[in-house]
Scaffold this motif. Structure first.
Motif, mmCIF file in Angstrom:
data_model
loop_
_atom_site.group_PDB
_atom_site.id
_atom_site.type_symbol
_atom_site.label_atom_id
_atom_site.label_comp_id
_atom_site.label_asym_id
_atom_site.label_seq_id
_atom_site.Cartn_x
_atom_site.Cartn_y
_atom_site.Cartn_z
ATOM 1 N N GLU A 235 0.945 -1.140 -0.022
ATOM 2 C CA GLU A 235 -0.037 0.075 0.014
ATOM 3 C C GLU A 235 1.060 1.151 -0.142
ATOM 4 O O GLU A 235 1.703 1.408 0.923
ATOM 5 C CB GLU A 235 -0.904 -0.200 1.068
ATOM 6 N N LYS A 236 0.761 2.103 -1.037
ATOM 7 C CA LYS A 236 1.794 2.997 -1.410
ATOM 8 C C LYS A 236 1.978 4.072 0.118
ATOM 9 O O LYS A 236 3.052 4.369 0.493
ATOM 10 C CB LYS A 236 1.638 3.771 -2.605
ATOM 11 N N PRO A 237 0.735 4.553 0.662
ATOM 12 C CA PRO A 237 0.974 5.486 1.614
ATOM 13 C C PRO A 237 1.640 4.764 2.798
ATOM 14 O O PRO A 237 1.784 5.503 3.629
ATOM 15 C CB PRO A 237 -0.511 5.751 1.861
ATOM 16 N N LYS A 238 1.547 3.720 2.960
ATOM 17 C CA LYS A 238 2.199 2.951 4.228
ATOM 18 C C LYS A 238 3.778 2.629 4.183
ATOM 19 O O LYS A 238 4.153 1.668 4.778
ATOM 20 C CB LYS A 238 1.237 1.881 4.479
ATOM 21 N N THR A 239 4.210 3.430 3.410
ATOM 22 C CA THR A 239 5.805 3.326 3.301
ATOM 23 C C THR A 239 6.273 4.681 3.704
ATOM 24 O O THR A 239 5.717 5.793 4.047
ATOM 25 C CB THR A 239 6.255 3.200 1.722
ATOM 26 N N SER A 240 7.714 4.571 3.914
ATOM 27 C CA SER A 240 8.413 5.560 4.786
ATOM 28 C C SER A 240 9.349 6.627 3.746
ATOM 29 O O SER A 240 9.717 6.350 3.136
ATOM 30 C CB SER A 240 9.253 4.974 5.726
ATOM 31 N N PRO A 241 8.941 8.119 4.135
ATOM 32 C CA PRO A 241 9.520 9.039 3.327
ATOM 33 C C PRO A 241 10.976 9.108 3.562
ATOM 34 O O PRO A 241 11.730 9.579 2.681
ATOM 35 C CB PRO A 241 8.761 10.220 3.610
ATOM 36 N N ASN A 242 11.568 8.536 4.852
ATOM 37 C CA ASN A 242 12.829 8.940 5.337
ATOM 38 C C ASN A 242 13.652 7.606 5.674
ATOM 39 O O ASN A 242 14.376 7.877 6.746
ATOM 40 C CB ASN A 242 12.918 10.095 6.259
ATOM 41 N N SER A 243 12.979 6.479 5.199
ATOM 42 C CA SER A 243 13.992 5.436 5.565
ATOM 43 C C SER A 243 15.400 5.431 4.958
ATOM 44 O O SER A 243 15.387 5.950 3.788
ATOM 45 C CB SER A 243 13.301 4.046 5.193
ATOM 46 N N ALA A 357 8.383 12.133 0.536
ATOM 47 C CA ALA A 357 9.277 13.407 0.786
ATOM 48 C C ALA A 357 9.054 14.159 -0.461
ATOM 49 O O ALA A 357 9.310 15.704 -0.188
ATOM 50 C CB ALA A 357 10.824 12.711 0.623
ATOM 51 N N ARG A 358 8.706 13.918 -1.527
ATOM 52 C CA ARG A 358 8.369 14.809 -2.591
ATOM 53 C C ARG A 358 7.278 15.761 -2.097
ATOM 54 O O ARG A 358 6.990 16.835 -2.591
ATOM 55 C CB ARG A 358 8.107 14.123 -3.817
ATOM 56 N N HIS A 359 6.264 14.951 -1.356
ATOM 57 C CA HIS A 359 5.009 15.847 -1.035
ATOM 58 C C HIS A 359 5.681 16.879 -0.154
ATOM 59 O O HIS A 359 4.895 17.945 -0.206
ATOM 60 C CB HIS A 359 4.254 14.771 -0.299
ATOM 61 N N LYS A 512 2.099 10.899 -4.981
ATOM 62 C CA LYS A 512 3.524 11.116 -5.208
ATOM 63 C C LYS A 512 3.861 11.834 -6.071
ATOM 64 O O LYS A 512 3.022 12.396 -7.120
ATOM 65 C CB LYS A 512 4.304 9.696 -5.480
ATOM 66 N N LEU A 513 5.024 12.512 -6.133
ATOM 67 C CA LEU A 513 5.422 13.624 -7.383
ATOM 68 C C LEU A 513 6.264 12.783 -8.499
ATOM 69 O O LEU A 513 7.221 12.059 -8.231
ATOM 70 C CB LEU A 513 6.117 14.664 -6.828
ATOM 71 N N SER A 514 6.052 13.114 -9.517
ATOM 72 C CA SER A 514 7.034 12.907 -10.821
ATOM 73 C C SER A 514 7.371 11.410 -10.697
ATOM 74 O O SER A 514 8.533 11.175 -10.736
ATOM 75 C CB SER A 514 8.207 13.499 -10.523
ATOM 76 N N SER A 515 6.356 10.601 -10.448
ATOM 77 C CA SER A 515 6.815 8.872 -10.567
ATOM 78 C C SER A 515 7.909 8.703 -9.496
ATOM 79 O O SER A 515 8.838 8.089 -9.947
ATOM 80 C CB SER A 515 7.049 8.759 -11.920
ATOM 81 N N SER A 516 7.669 9.071 -8.106
ATOM 82 C CA SER A 516 8.804 8.830 -7.325
ATOM 83 C C SER A 516 9.149 7.560 -7.384
ATOM 84 O O SER A 516 10.186 7.151 -6.909
ATOM 85 C CB SER A 516 8.439 9.374 -6.267
ATOM 86 N N ASP A 517 8.277 6.614 -7.618
ATOM 87 C CA ASP A 517 8.932 5.080 -7.583
ATOM 88 C C ASP A 517 8.202 4.633 -8.837
ATOM 89 O O ASP A 517 8.334 4.830 -9.740
ATOM 90 C CB ASP A 517 8.218 4.522 -6.253
ATOM 91 N N THR A 518 6.990 3.558 -8.631
ATOM 92 C CA THR A 518 6.472 3.143 -9.620
ATOM 93 C C THR A 518 5.618 4.077 -10.256
ATOM 94 O O THR A 518 5.663 4.534 -11.624
ATOM 95 C CB THR A 518 5.559 2.013 -9.084
ATOM 96 N N VAL A 519 4.752 4.965 -9.571
ATOM 97 C CA VAL A 519 4.174 5.811 -9.946
ATOM 98 C C VAL A 519 3.642 6.627 -8.807
ATOM 99 O O VAL A 519 3.854 6.539 -7.715
ATOM 100 C CB VAL A 519 3.097 5.150 -10.924
ATOM 101 N N THR A 520 2.337 7.391 -8.964
ATOM 102 C CA THR A 520 2.032 7.959 -7.605
ATOM 103 C C THR A 520 1.168 7.060 -6.811
ATOM 104 O O THR A 520 0.758 6.025 -7.120
ATOM 105 C CB THR A 520 0.885 9.263 -8.005
ATOM 106 N N SER A 521 0.550 7.808 -5.559
ATOM 107 C CA SER A 521 -0.003 6.790 -4.657
ATOM 108 C C SER A 521 -1.499 7.689 -4.224
ATOM 109 O O SER A 521 -1.089 8.842 -4.074
ATOM 110 C CB SER A 521 0.649 6.193 -3.529
ATOM 111 N N SER A 522 -2.340 6.790 -3.806
ATOM 112 C CA SER A 522 -3.617 7.716 -3.267
ATOM 113 C C SER A 522 -4.080 6.921 -2.067
ATOM 114 O O SER A 522 -4.069 5.706 -2.252
ATOM 115 C CB SER A 522 -4.598 7.517 -4.539
#
Length: 537
Positions: A235-243, A357-359, A512-522
């Motif tokens: 689940e994309k929102p359940k990942t860490s921006p600063n790991s 982090a982009r957010h 997410k911004l600019s396809s920060s990983d696979t793509v954005t999340s919601s």
């Protein structure tokens, strides 16, 4: 009679799922795979050194793959029009194949090449393989307009058949009866240039973390697909921006350059899902992320001036401030907020940062704290990101600045509390801002609150060794919420992208911004009772 063909690589830097390349091999007696180093990009100040390195690594990998098949990649410098005028004649070309590109510059460029090809009686084949679906067909199915909400996109796609299955990569047998003329001077004439040859210095470059190329892309994808439980529970929102290690796949640079086919990844995920009874669903799942990518590609393909405010029918025309001091502080990691500065340092050093982090840094620059236009942030990301992508970069900057797509402008990321949630000890800050590494955890997110004795003991005096905060977040965020409210009221609530397509109230999506990983999340959230930093909740 078989053709003498050029296959023109632009994006799509891969052999797998490359239908236009497959067509060239099946219909030709001779094939020249080429990549043109367009001076439009070579001289552009918006392509940073990390992305140049990633591109050149990707070209070297592609050349090595062709070499194993008995062919080679031809890298040619010059404007595409001038190059093809020469090659069509010198190589006696009768067919040109390439992957469809929807970006404005690419469309203008390709129209010119199509005219030149017609003048030289060159047959042209272009196929859709950078996106899951043909964006023109999606827009046509939606009545001639791009779907402008995620829900609407899902509705439109439900009326269409699924994404085409990826085509196999060519093998040595694919080149039987279809060879590539390779001269003894190939490397000196058509080899992949170095950074230095393109006028870039490699001094100061950090070690490669994400090597460019199809080989690495497929390896990285397979590594993640083998983690079936992780794939199904993602689940994309359940990942860490600063790991300290990425909490997501970091496949975005490979998707951006086409080193990895989105369709190959889509069907790889589907194969994992089909083995399991339970798995997450869009928009937060991995399939959901690919659909967010599709959403922004389609929106951008059907919207003029998608990358800017002026002439962009979906963007609010917000009277942002023009403050070079603030912009420079944000760009060069000197805001005085360690979480923000650590993110911007990682971005400059490594070329990738987590979507959340982009957010944080996007909200801080725009509606949260500095009230600087999203166009300025978009340009910085365009330069520094490995995965900088016209459609995703612009779409997500509009989203995070509440200029389009996202309407709950009163939800503001805290540059202090947000990072603390997942990294209370500040290890991420210690890594990317070593000047603060000795600060106690109590103060590392707010070093200006540390007593002078603590600052001295930590070897860092705020205001001398590390800047004081350029704004007071508690004050400016509230002021900017009022400014955004007024700006929206003056324009009747916003541009054409709203909830009107679905008839529902807009819901916040952590995007997410600019396809920060696979793509954005919601991720839908409940409405809050008061206007405050939602990151504190």
């Amino acid at each position: 009679m078989k053709h003498r063909s050029i296959h023109w690589f632009r994006k799509g830097l891969r052999l797998h799922d490359n239908p236009s390349l497959t067509t060239a091999l099946e219909t030709s007696s001779k094939v020249w795979p080429i990549f043109i180093l367009d001076p439009y990009f070579v001289k552009s100040g918006n392509v940073g050194i990390n992305r140049w390195r990633f591109l050149l690594e990707s070209l070297c990998d592609l050349d090595n793959s062709f070499r194993e098949l008995g062919s080679r990649l031809f890298v040619i410098q010059g404007s595409p029009a001038e190059v093809f005028l020469r090659l069509f004649k010198d190589w006696e070309i009768s067919q040109l194949t390439f992957e469809t590109d929807t970006e404005p510059y690419a469309r203008t460029r390709d129209e010119e090449i199509l005219k030149i090809a017609k003048q030289h009686s060159v047959n042209v084949i272009q196929t859709v393989s950078h996106t899951l679906y043909d964006t023109e067909k999606v827009i046509k199915t939606n009545g001639g307009k791009p779907p402008l909400t995620y829900q609407r996109l899902q509705t439109v796609l439900s009326k269409m058949s699924g994404p085409p299955e990826p085509v196999p990569a060519p093998t040595k047998s694919s080149f039987k009866g279809c060879d590539t003329p390779i001269g003894a001077d190939h490397d000196s004439m058509y080899g992949v240039p170095t950074l230095e040859a393109l006028g870039h210095s490699s001094n100061g470059l950090t070690p490669v973390i994400y090597p460019g190329g199809e080989t690495e892309a497929l390896k990285r994808m397979e590594d993640y697909l083998s983690k079936e439980k992780w794939i199904c529970s993602f689940e994309k929102p359940k990942t860490s921006p600063n790991s300290l290690k990425p909490a997501t796949t970091v496949l975005s640079p490979y998707l951006k350059f086409g080193c990895l086919s989105a369709r190959t990844f889509y069907y790889g995920i589907l194969a994992v899902y089909q083995k399991q009874k339970n798995y997450t669903k869009p928009p937060v799942s991995l399939h959901g992320q690919l659909l967010w990518r599709e959403f922004f590609y389609t929106a951008a393909a059907g919207t003029p001036n998608f990358h800017q405010m002026k002439g962009n029918p979906v963007s609010l025309q917000i009277p942002w401030d023009d403050n070079k001091e603030y912009l420079d502080a944000w760009t060069w990691a000197r805001t005085g907020y360690p979480f923000i500065d650590a993110i911007m340092t990682q971005l400059r050093q490594e070329g990738w940062i987590h979507h959340l982090a982009r957010h944080a840094v996007a909200c801080f620059l725009t509606r949260g704290d500095l009230w600087i236009s999203w166009e300025e942030g978009e340009r910085v990301f365009e330069e520094l990101l490995l995965d900088a992508d016209y459609s995703l970069n612009a779409g997500n900057w509009m989203w995070l600045s509440a200029s389009a797509f996202f309407h709950q402008y009163f939800r503001v990321y805290s540059p202090i509390a947000f990072g603390k949630k997942t990294d209370p000890n500040g290890d991420y800050i210690r890594k990317y801002l070593p000047v603060l590494k000795s600060f106690p955890a109590k103060y590392i997110f707010e070093p200006w609150l540390a007593p002078e004795s603590v600052q001295k003991a930590s070897g860092c005096i705020v205001g001398v060794d590390y800047p004081k905060p350029i704004v007071d977040h508690a004050v400016t965020s509230k002021e900017n919420i009022k400014r955004m409210k007024e700006a929206r009221a003056n324009q009747g609530g916003g541009g054409t992208i709203s909830s009107t397509e679905t008839g529902k109230k807009p819901v916040e999506t952590k995007h997410k911004l600019s396809s920060s990983d696979t793509v954005t999340s919601s991720s839908p959230r409940k409405k809050q009772k008061k206007l405050t930093d939602f990151s504190k909740k």
